[in-house]
Write a protein that holds these residues in place. Structure first.
Motif, PDB file in Angstrom:
ATOM      1  N   ALA A   1       0.818  -1.214   0.000  1.00 57.77           N
ATOM      2  CA  ALA A   1       0.000   0.000   0.000  1.00 57.77           C
ATOM      3  C   ALA A   1       0.856   1.271   0.000  1.00 57.77           C
ATOM      4  O   ALA A   1       0.317   2.382   0.060  1.00 57.77           O
ATOM      5  N   GLY A   2       2.206   1.105  -0.051  1.00 58.78           N
ATOM      6  CA  GLY A   2       3.095   2.257  -0.143  1.00 58.78           C
ATOM      7  C   GLY A   2       3.828   2.598   1.118  1.00 58.78           C
ATOM      8  O   GLY A   2       4.598   3.565   1.155  1.00 58.78           O
ATOM      9  N   GLY A   3       3.656   1.821   2.179  1.00 66.02           N
ATOM     10  CA  GLY A   3       4.336   2.124   3.436  1.00 66.02           C
ATOM     11  C   GLY A   3       5.831   1.860   3.358  1.00 66.02           C
ATOM     12  O   GLY A   3       6.260   0.851   2.795  1.00 66.02           O
ATOM     13  N   THR A   4       6.629   2.763   3.906  1.00 65.53           N
ATOM     14  CA  THR A   4       8.091   2.597   3.932  1.00 65.53           C
ATOM     15  C   THR A   4       8.671   2.740   5.334  1.00 65.53           C
ATOM     16  O   THR A   4       9.818   2.382   5.557  1.00 65.53           O
TER      17      THR A   4
ATOM     18  N   SER B   1      17.496  -7.944   7.325  1.00 70.30           N
ATOM     19  CA  SER B   1      18.116  -6.817   8.019  1.00 70.30           C
ATOM     20  C   SER B   1      18.887  -5.906   7.081  1.00 70.30           C
ATOM     21  O   SER B   1      18.859  -4.677   7.229  1.00 70.30           O
ATOM     22  N   GLU B   2      19.544  -6.484   6.073  1.00 68.55           N
ATOM     23  CA  GLU B   2      20.351  -5.675   5.168  1.00 68.55           C
ATOM     24  C   GLU B   2      19.519  -4.877   4.176  1.00 68.55           C
ATOM     25  O   GLU B   2      20.053  -4.047   3.439  1.00 68.55           O
ATOM     26  N   HIS B   3      18.204  -5.102   4.148  1.00 65.90           N
ATOM     27  CA  HIS B   3      17.331  -4.381   3.225  1.00 65.90           C
ATOM     28  C   HIS B   3      16.543  -3.290   3.934  1.00 65.90           C
ATOM     29  O   HIS B   3      15.524  -2.810   3.429  1.00 65.90           O
TER      30      HIS B   3
ATOM     31  N   LEU C   1      12.382   0.966   5.107  1.00 64.50           N
ATOM     32  CA  LEU C   1      12.737   0.024   4.050  1.00 64.50           C
ATOM     33  C   LEU C   1      13.692   0.674   3.071  1.00 64.50           C
ATOM     34  O   LEU C   1      13.550   1.848   2.711  1.00 64.50           O
ATOM     35  N   ALA C   2      14.687  -0.121   2.596  1.00 64.76           N
ATOM     36  CA  ALA C   2      15.697   0.395   1.680  1.00 64.76           C
ATOM     37  C   ALA C   2      15.294   0.215   0.221  1.00 64.76           C
ATOM     38  O   ALA C   2      15.985   0.704  -0.671  1.00 64.76           O
ATOM     39  N   GLY C   3      14.216  -0.497  -0.043  1.00 63.20           N
ATOM     40  CA  GLY C   3      13.791  -0.728  -1.426  1.00 63.20           C
ATOM     41  C   GLY C   3      12.460  -1.446  -1.453  1.00 63.20           C
ATOM     42  O   GLY C   3      11.762  -1.563  -0.434  1.00 63.20           O
ATOM     43  N   ALA C   4      12.116  -1.944  -2.630  1.00 59.57           N
ATOM     44  CA  ALA C   4      10.850  -2.647  -2.796  1.00 59.57           C
ATOM     45  C   ALA C   4      10.877  -3.983  -2.053  1.00 59.57           C
ATOM     46  O   ALA C   4      11.933  -4.576  -1.817  1.00 59.57           O
ATOM     47  N   LEU C   5       9.713  -4.472  -1.695  1.00 57.13           N
ATOM     48  CA  LEU C   5       9.578  -5.746  -1.005  1.00 57.13           C
ATOM     49  C   LEU C   5       9.943  -6.886  -1.950  1.00 57.13           C
ATOM     50  O   LEU C   5       9.486  -6.928  -3.088  1.00 57.13           O
TER      51      LEU C   5
END
Length: 396
Positions: free
Chosen positions: A62-65, A107-109, A119-123
């Motif tokens: 839904a766009g949550g980061t 953890s690295e993402h 979040l560092a990027g897309a799921l």
């Protein structure tokens, strides 16, 4: 009698000794007599496949980061609450997934600061979750009857929560070495007689039996005296399933070992096989007990033990006589000598992808046994075999 005919005799007598239920911790290398079924699901609940953060995939989609870190989940200390929208839980590999969480972000993402996860990027399409019973479910057959409990099988049985397993009984083996000249290894050099010979066979034969899942019980030595051999053999037979006699024909042609066991009810099933080496070798029964006589010469004894004692052991242990004789064809690395009248089983050594028959073989050789890792089966008659000829070989 031929070698194959002798094997057929062994197969008719090597009836499995029965089953027993034992603790898994003592079942290594034993053969299962009954399947192992899972007592639990694996995993028992949905668990994390990676270290990271558990959250709701729908929030990310839904766009949550950014997510508020509200707790942690460990394998034996799970997070005990349902997570809400915008929340995350620290989680380690194997820990239960919190209620409501549907994915684990590695953890690295992601980064965290002051209990806020970013979040560092897309799921990732991989949700990093091991679903309940995705490995196996309660009631599934994990191991089949007939499986050897090697380290991998032992692990699977443990994972299935099998504390006890049903296995075939191991044959109990005792060894009786006969000969006036035999003394314990380490004592020959200082023995009173200059003709004393170390008993090199007894421990070697017992170790061979142990390698093939038998239970070594005892080994003893006896002089070439019928009454003494009979007394010692009777004592050993009282507490074993199989008695191995080594030697017994050191004075002329008289077979002391067989003569000693006749008053005990020895019923000979075969003797005088048409194989080389193989004199003297015999097999019989004393009631329910099995008795096999091997030559006293070391190389001959170990060769015959590998060919006949091992399949007898595997048969008694529920695996069948063929389980101990996995022949494979290998090319000769050097020429093989012509036949001499009896089927031959010669010591060989692996040479690359081929096998080389060792030189200067005799029934009494001992040093060459340390170099031999294959037995080569050759016909009793025929010409010299050239390099590259495929011959049956057996792991020695």
């Amino acid at each position: 009698m031929t070698f194959d005919a002798a094997l057929a005799v062994l197969a008719s007598h090597a009836v499995p000794l029965g089953q027993e239920v034992i603790a898994l911790a003592k079942a290594g290398r034993r053969m299962l007599a009954a399947p192992v079924y899972a007592a639990i699901d694996a995993p028992r609940v949905d668990t994390a496949a990676m270290d990271g953060f558990a959250l709701r995939a729908s929030d990310v989609e839904a766009g949550g980061t950014h997510f508020r870190i509200v707790g942690a989940s460990f394998p034996a200390a799970p997070f005990g609450h349902r997570i809400a929208m915008g929340e995350a839980v620290r989680i380690t590999t194997g820990a239960p997934m919190p209620e409501g969480a549907t994915c684990v972000v590695m953890s690295e993402h992601a980064t965290e600061a002051q209990d806020i996860l970013t979040l560092a990027g897309a799921l990732s399409p991989n949700r990093n979750v091991r679903r309940r019973a995705s490995d196996f479910a309660r009631g599934d057959a994990i191991l089949s009857a007939g499986r050897i409990l090697d380290p991998r099988a032992l692990l699977a049985a443990g994972a299935a929560d099998a504390g006890m397993v049903t296995v075939w009984k191991r044959p109990r083996v005792s060894v009786l070495a006969t000969g006036d000249e035999l003394v314990a290894p380490g004592t020959a050099a200082n023995a009173d007689s200059p003709y004393a010979i170390p008993d090199s066979l007894s421990e070697a034969v017992l170790l061979l039996c142990h390698q093939w899942a038998a239970k070594p019980v005892e080994h003893r030595r006896a002089p070439d005296n019928v009454e003494t051999i009979a007394r010692v053999a009777a004592s050993l037979l009282a507490d074993c399933d199989l008695l191995v006699l080594l030697g017994g024909a050191s004075r002329g042609r008289r077979d002391f070992a067989r003569a000693a066991l006749e008053p005990l009810g020895l019923d000979i099933q075969f003797a005088k096989l048409a194989i080389k080496p193989g004199k003297p070798v015999w097999y019989g029964r004393v009631g329910e007990r099995h008795v096999i006589g091997l030559p006293g010469n070391p190389t001959a004894a170990m060769t015959v033990a590998r060919l006949l004692l091992v399949p007898l052991l595997t048969g008694l242990a529920g695996r069948g006589v063929d389980a101990g004789l996995a022949w494979s064809d290998q090319p000769l690395a050097a020429t093989a000598p012509p036949g001499t009248g009896r089927e031959r089983f010669l010591c060989g050594a692996t040479d690359g992808g081929a096998v080389r028959i060792l030189e200067r073989q005799s029934a009494g050789s001992q040093a060459l046994l340390a170099r031999a890792d294959r037995l080569v089966r050759l016909a009793g008659s025929g010409p010299t075999l050239p390099v590259g000829t495929l011959v049956p070989t057996l792991r020695f």
